[in-house]
Design a protein around this motif. Structure first.
Motif, PDB file in Angstrom:
ATOM      1  N   HIS A 167       0.831  -1.208   0.000  1.00 37.03           N
ATOM      2  CA  HIS A 167       0.000   0.000   0.000  1.00 37.03           C
ATOM      3  C   HIS A 167       0.867   1.260   0.000  1.00 37.03           C
ATOM      4  CE1 HIS A 167      -3.384   2.623   0.767  1.00 37.03           C
ATOM      5  NE2 HIS A 167      -2.710   3.166   1.760  1.00 37.03           N
TER       6      HIS A 167
ATOM      7  N   TRP B  80       5.171   8.194   8.547  1.00 35.30           N
ATOM      8  CA  TRP B  80       4.274   7.364   9.351  1.00 35.30           C
ATOM      9  C   TRP B  80       3.589   8.225  10.388  1.00 35.30           C
ATOM     10  CZ3 TRP B  80       2.610   2.532   8.556  1.00 35.30           C
ATOM     11  CH2 TRP B  80       1.894   1.901   9.573  1.00 35.30           C
TER      12      TRP B  80
ATOM     13  N   GLU C  94      -6.242   6.662   5.436  1.00 30.89           N
ATOM     14  CA  GLU C  94      -5.769   6.697   4.055  1.00 30.89           C
ATOM     15  C   GLU C  94      -6.379   5.551   3.255  1.00 30.89           C
ATOM     16  OE1 GLU C  94      -1.298   8.414   5.068  1.00 30.89           O
ATOM     17  OE2 GLU C  94      -1.535   6.358   4.342  1.00 30.89           O
TER      18      GLU C  94
ATOM     19  N   PRO D 147      -0.943   7.776   0.246  1.00 34.08           N
ATOM     20  CA  PRO D 147      -0.145   7.605   1.462  1.00 34.08           C
ATOM     21  C   PRO D 147       0.699   8.835   1.773  1.00 34.08           C
ATOM     22  CG  PRO D 147       0.050   5.686   0.027  1.00 34.08           C
ATOM     23  CD  PRO D 147      -0.656   6.748  -0.754  1.00 34.08           C
TER      24      PRO D 147
ATOM     25  N   THR E 211      -1.495   4.384  13.306  1.00 31.41           N
ATOM     26  CA  THR E 211      -2.438   3.346  12.877  1.00 31.41           C
ATOM     27  C   THR E 211      -3.705   3.992  12.343  1.00 31.41           C
ATOM     28  OG1 THR E 211      -1.532   1.736  14.425  1.00 31.41           O
ATOM     29  CG2 THR E 211      -3.788   1.367  13.670  1.00 31.41           C
TER      30      THR E 211
ATOM     31  N   ARG F 189      -3.015   5.625   8.874  1.00 37.18           N
ATOM     32  CA  ARG F 189      -2.887   4.673   7.777  1.00 37.18           C
ATOM     33  C   ARG F 189      -4.245   4.077   7.419  1.00 37.18           C
ATOM     34  NH1 ARG F 189       1.007   7.006   8.967  1.00 37.18           N
ATOM     35  NH2 ARG F 189      -0.113   8.334   7.528  1.00 37.18           N
TER      36      ARG F 189
ATOM     37  N   LEU G 279       3.912  -0.819   4.276  1.00 35.00           N
ATOM     38  CA  LEU G 279       2.561  -1.185   4.695  1.00 35.00           C
ATOM     39  C   LEU G 279       1.925  -2.061   3.622  1.00 35.00           C
ATOM     40  CD1 LEU G 279       0.161  -0.907   6.659  1.00 35.00           C
ATOM     41  CD2 LEU G 279      -0.470   1.173   5.408  1.00 35.00           C
TER      42      LEU G 279
ATOM     43  N   TYR H  93       6.723   4.290   4.068  1.00 26.05           N
ATOM     44  CA  TYR H  93       6.704   5.465   4.931  1.00 26.05           C
ATOM     45  C   TYR H  93       8.032   5.624   5.656  1.00 26.05           C
ATOM     46  CZ  TYR H  93       1.695   4.703   4.380  1.00 26.05           C
ATOM     47  OH  TYR H  93       0.441   4.508   3.864  1.00 26.05           O
TER      48      TYR H  93
END
Length: 153
Positions: A84, A153, A142, A149, A136, A139, A100, A87
């Motif tokens: 995905h 992070w 997104e 993305p 978390t 992400r 990810l 980061y």
């Protein structure tokens, strides 16, 4: 646990940085047929996180994520994982990166708590539990909203 304290966590990551130069980790989004996401709570750091961990020497990021899914959640992917995003994890160290992955077809074997994972559960993506980490949540937003993305992070 010591790694739950910011200073000790920072020292841990600096030690990894000194010994490895650049670090690479993986995290995974596993969605069950009801659209719920698997999250884990570690024994050594607070909050709910996407499953994941470090890529070992000689291991691909894909293989590391397959291993981490199995070790932390009992999830065994039935198809190749989809990348995905990649980061930079500035909270850990300036040269730490996280790949990810997403999986939607898998089986799950019963997984109880162990020395690393205190709990593993599935939650609706739009109703995450209290204590879900900022990274978390970002992400998953997104992913859920189809946003590009963020590089960090």
């Amino acid at each position: 646990m010591l790694l739950d304290r910011p200073l000790f966590r920072r020292l841990f990551h600096l030690g990894a940085l000194a010994s490895r130069g650049m670090t690479l980790g993986v995290r995974g989004i596993a969605l069950d047929p009801q659209g719920r996401v698997a999250l884990v709570r570690h024994t050594y750091i607070s909050g709910w996180h996407l499953p994941g961990g470090g890529v070992e020497r000689g291991e691909t990021a894909h293989d590391a994520m397959v291993r981490e899914f199995r070790e932390e959640t009992g999830i065994v992917p039935e198809a190749r994982l989809r990348l995905h995003g990649l980061y930079r994890n500035v909270a850990a160290a300036p040269r730490d990166h996280v790949a990810l992955f997403v999986v939607s077809a898998f089986t799950q074997h019963r997984k109880g708590p162990d020395r690393e994972i205190a709990d593993c559960a599935f939650f609706p993506v739009d109703a995450l539990p209290d204590g879900t980490t900022r990274g978390t949540r970002a992400r998953l937003d997104e992913f859920r909203l189809g946003l590009p993305p963020d590089p960090n992070w």
